[in-house]
Design an enzyme around this catalytic site. Structure first.
Site, mmCIF file in Angstrom:
data_model
loop_
_atom_site.group_PDB
_atom_site.id
_atom_site.type_symbol
_atom_site.label_atom_id
_atom_site.label_comp_id
_atom_site.label_asym_id
_atom_site.label_seq_id
_atom_site.Cartn_x
_atom_site.Cartn_y
_atom_site.Cartn_z
ATOM 1 N N LEU A 233 -17.000 -39.062 50.454
ATOM 2 C CA LEU A 233 -17.613 -38.396 51.623
ATOM 3 C C LEU A 233 -17.366 -36.890 51.646
ATOM 4 C CD1 LEU A 233 -16.891 -41.033 54.452
ATOM 5 C CD2 LEU A 233 -18.960 -40.786 53.048
ATOM 6 N N TYR B 183 -19.332 -26.088 35.699
ATOM 7 C CA TYR B 183 -20.050 -27.321 36.084
ATOM 8 C C TYR B 183 -20.810 -27.859 34.874
ATOM 9 C CZ TYR B 183 -23.995 -30.141 37.439
ATOM 10 O OH TYR B 183 -24.935 -31.148 37.477
ATOM 11 N N ARG C 46 -29.954 -13.809 39.797
ATOM 12 C CA ARG C 46 -28.686 -14.526 40.028
ATOM 13 C C ARG C 46 -28.015 -14.740 38.685
ATOM 14 N NH1 ARG C 46 -28.837 -20.518 42.755
ATOM 15 N NH2 ARG C 46 -29.864 -20.990 40.781
ATOM 16 N N GLY D 110 -26.327 -16.238 35.563
ATOM 17 C CA GLY D 110 -26.262 -17.629 35.084
ATOM 18 C C GLY D 110 -27.592 -18.331 35.095
ATOM 19 N N ASN E 30 -19.141 -34.628 50.249
ATOM 20 C CA ASN E 30 -20.369 -33.835 50.318
ATOM 21 C C ASN E 30 -21.496 -34.639 50.950
ATOM 22 O OD1 ASN E 30 -21.944 -31.558 49.904
ATOM 23 N ND2 ASN E 30 -22.653 -32.240 47.889
ATOM 24 N N ASN F 170 -34.762 -30.601 37.941
ATOM 25 C CA ASN F 170 -34.384 -30.169 39.297
ATOM 26 C C ASN F 170 -34.853 -31.166 40.356
ATOM 27 O OD1 ASN F 170 -34.050 -27.808 37.574
ATOM 28 N ND2 ASN F 170 -33.657 -26.750 39.509
ATOM 29 N N ASN G 177 -29.429 -24.456 46.428
ATOM 30 C CA ASN G 177 -30.653 -24.723 45.668
ATOM 31 C C ASN G 177 -31.894 -24.224 46.404
ATOM 32 O OD1 ASN G 177 -28.996 -27.707 44.781
ATOM 33 N ND2 ASN G 177 -29.370 -26.047 43.385
ATOM 34 N N SER H 185 -27.249 -33.589 33.191
ATOM 35 C CA SER H 185 -28.094 -32.528 33.727
ATOM 36 C C SER H 185 -28.716 -31.709 32.605
ATOM 37 C CB SER H 185 -27.230 -31.621 34.615
ATOM 38 O OG SER H 185 -27.930 -30.438 34.935
ATOM 39 N N LYS I 45 -20.324 -31.428 32.344
ATOM 40 C CA LYS I 45 -21.366 -32.395 31.953
ATOM 41 C C LYS I 45 -21.385 -32.544 30.431
ATOM 42 C CE LYS I 45 -22.990 -33.527 35.989
ATOM 43 N NZ LYS I 45 -22.735 -34.873 36.522
ATOM 44 N N PHE J 152 -22.513 -41.223 39.720
ATOM 45 C CA PHE J 152 -23.014 -39.937 40.228
ATOM 46 C C PHE J 152 -21.869 -39.036 40.689
ATOM 47 C CE2 PHE J 152 -27.509 -40.738 40.390
ATOM 48 C CZ PHE J 152 -27.674 -42.076 40.683
ATOM 49 N N VAL K 7 -35.518 -14.373 46.800
ATOM 50 C CA VAL K 7 -35.999 -14.805 45.479
ATOM 51 C C VAL K 7 -35.211 -14.028 44.440
ATOM 52 C CG1 VAL K 7 -37.978 -14.821 43.903
ATOM 53 C CG2 VAL K 7 -38.287 -15.386 46.336
HETATM 54 C C1 WQD Z 1 -33.897 -22.908 41.011
HETATM 55 C C2 WQD Z 1 -34.567 -21.546 40.907
HETATM 56 C C3 WQD Z 1 -33.075 -19.695 41.219
HETATM 57 C C4 WQD Z 1 -32.141 -20.434 45.406
HETATM 58 C C5 WQD Z 1 -29.117 -26.244 39.624
HETATM 59 C C6 WQD Z 1 -28.106 -26.793 38.677
HETATM 60 C C7 WQD Z 1 -28.654 -28.028 38.024
HETATM 61 C C8 WQD Z 1 -29.057 -29.008 39.081
HETATM 62 C C9 WQD Z 1 -30.085 -28.381 40.014
HETATM 63 C C10 WQD Z 1 -27.206 -30.469 39.437
HETATM 64 C C11 WQD Z 1 -33.734 -20.549 40.144
HETATM 65 C C12 WQD Z 1 -34.115 -19.742 42.316
HETATM 66 C C13 WQD Z 1 -32.647 -20.551 44.120
HETATM 67 C C14 WQD Z 1 -32.530 -19.333 46.218
HETATM 68 C C15 WQD Z 1 -33.928 -18.549 44.437
HETATM 69 N N1 WQD Z 1 -27.924 -29.431 39.810
HETATM 70 N N2 WQD Z 1 -33.532 -19.610 43.663
HETATM 71 N N3 WQD Z 1 -33.413 -18.430 45.701
HETATM 72 O O1 WQD Z 1 -30.046 -23.384 39.316
HETATM 73 O O2 WQD Z 1 -32.203 -24.427 38.389
HETATM 74 O O3 WQD Z 1 -30.243 -25.873 38.887
HETATM 75 O O4 WQD Z 1 -29.479 -27.210 40.579
HETATM 76 O O5 WQD Z 1 -27.386 -31.202 38.515
HETATM 77 O O6 WQD Z 1 -27.650 -28.556 37.208
HETATM 78 O O7 WQD Z 1 -27.864 -25.830 37.676
HETATM 79 O O8 WQD Z 1 -31.518 -24.882 40.749
HETATM 80 O O9 WQD Z 1 -32.482 -24.687 42.986
HETATM 81 O O10 WQD Z 1 -30.389 -23.353 42.432
HETATM 82 O O11 WQD Z 1 -32.564 -22.673 41.461
HETATM 83 O O12 WQD Z 1 -34.730 -17.706 43.994
HETATM 84 O O13 WQD Z 1 -32.098 -19.171 47.384
HETATM 85 O O14 WQD Z 1 -34.714 -21.015 42.224
HETATM 86 O O15 WQD Z 1 -32.857 -18.360 40.791
HETATM 87 O O16 WQD Z 1 -34.621 -19.714 39.402
HETATM 88 P P1 WQD Z 1 -31.009 -24.519 39.269
HETATM 89 P P2 WQD Z 1 -31.691 -23.912 41.992
#
Ligand code: WQD
Length: 338
Positions: free
Chosen positions: A34, A150, A295, A297, A36, A179, A199, A125, A154, A81, A217
């Protein structure tokens, strides 16, 4: 009735998978700490399927508790999970991620081997691929240096699973998600991001709901068709159904190798700006957003080659990006009473 343990089964993807498993006739027992999610998710599952799954609150880092559970439960398979999954948090607190994600897996596997539980599905992932050399990505694409602790957990977890399969009767399918977005059509279960969402899609729906003043963005100067990053957004219900296919493959002894990997995506890439436009078209309301710095990474573009899952699992996505965004918005309105 075959009994499946779902660890993290009250989480976002876990709860949708519990629904799919129950609908496929499996008995499900959930372990969740619990950390998250909320126990109320159990009621959401029951409202959809009419079946209240057995729930055991447990921290899988507690080796004794894990062992006691396996000593008092007979299981036909496990879908794992439970893990910490926030990329940014893992950079700030790597040891939490290595301890939680790896110790939990190791204690589960030690008990699988001891109790001769051979059917194990692992939640992996697309992060393991890092920045791909080519697109769409196939399962034999090179595994690159992880860009976050993270993602590294994996990668290491997949290595632990492979080695354990070689040294025991364990059979594993690792499912590499792209995603996951959206929510069950009933809006009884969905994503419950605690705090500020990391996300994209929960941030979009919270902005549309007026909880966030606007969406940032992260960059529009990438080498893509509109300058924003490209991802493969897959409806969480489609993702859940793939887990049922995978566990059935193992239980019916249809697997070809002790360790198998499948990409779970739509095979279609969508940019951040395209997702925003799609959301606006569905809801009929304009989303307030501003372009900010990239961002750290983030990979430029990533989307799946889905042919292996289609051929071997006989699974492919049925829902579109628009379906997923509409379900996400319906869920947001439900939890905010708007
Ligand atoms: C998607 C795109 C951001 C937020 C992560 C993990 C992956 C999986 C899914 C677990 C990117 C852009 C995001 C925001 C934005 N998790 N963005 N403004 O990083 O592709 O994947 O989540 O398994 O392992 O790495 O997902 O939704 O964070 O980002 O512009 O406020 O949306 O830069 O291009 P991501 P995300």
């Amino acid at each position: 009735m075959q009994k499946i343990l779902v660890t993290g089964g009250l989480g976002y993807i876990g709860s949708h998978t519990v629904v799919a498993l129950q609908e496929a006739g499996f008995e499900v027992v959930i372990i969740d700490d619990l950390s998250n999610t909320d126990e109320q998710v159990l009621q959401g599952i029951q409202k959809i399927t009419g079946i209240l799954p057995r729930f055991v609150k447990m921290d899988l880092r507690n080796k004794t508790e894990v062992s006691d559970f396996f000593n008092s439960n007979t299981l036909d398979g496990i879908i794992h999970f439970a893990a910490s999954k926030a990329v940014g948090e893992s950079v700030e607190n790597p040891l939490l991620y290595y301890e939680n994600n790896l110790h939990s897996l190791i204690y589960l596997l030690q008990n699988c081997v001891k109790k001769q539980i051979t059917n194990f599905i692992f939640s992996s992932s697309c992060t393991v691929y890092g920045e791909p050399d080519y697109l769409p990505i196939t399962e034999n694409a090179p595994i690159k240096q992880a860009i976050s602790p993270y993602g590294n957990t994996k990668q290491i977890s997949e290595e632990i699973l492979k080695d354990t399969c070689r040294a025991s009767d364990l059979q594993v399918i690792s499912l590499r998600y792209f995603n996951p977005i959206g929510a069950h059509e009933s809006a009884e279960i969905g994503e419950l991001p605690k705090g500020v969402p990391q996300n994209l899609v929960p941030f979009i729906t919270q902005t549309a709901a007026g909880i966030r003043p606007s969406l940032s963005v992260y960059g529009d100067d990438y080498p893509t068709r509109d300058g924003s990053c490209i991802r493969d957004y897959i409806h969480v219900v489609d993702l859940a159904k793939a887990h049922v296919k995978a566990i059935q493959r193992l239980m019916n002894h249809e697997h070809q190798e002790p360790y198998e990997v499948f990409n779970l995506g739509t095979g279609k890439g969508s940019s951040v700006l395209e997702v925003i436009r799609a959301f606006e078209n569905i809801t009929g309301q304009s989303l307030k957003y501003q372009i900010v710095d990239r961002r750290p990474g983030d990979v430029v573009a990533v989307y799946a080659d889905t042919s292996k899952a289609a051929k071997v699992l006989q699974w492919k996505t049925e829902q579109t990006l628009e379906d997923a965004l509409a379900s996400a918005w319906k869920w947001e309105r439900r939890i905010r009473n708007i």
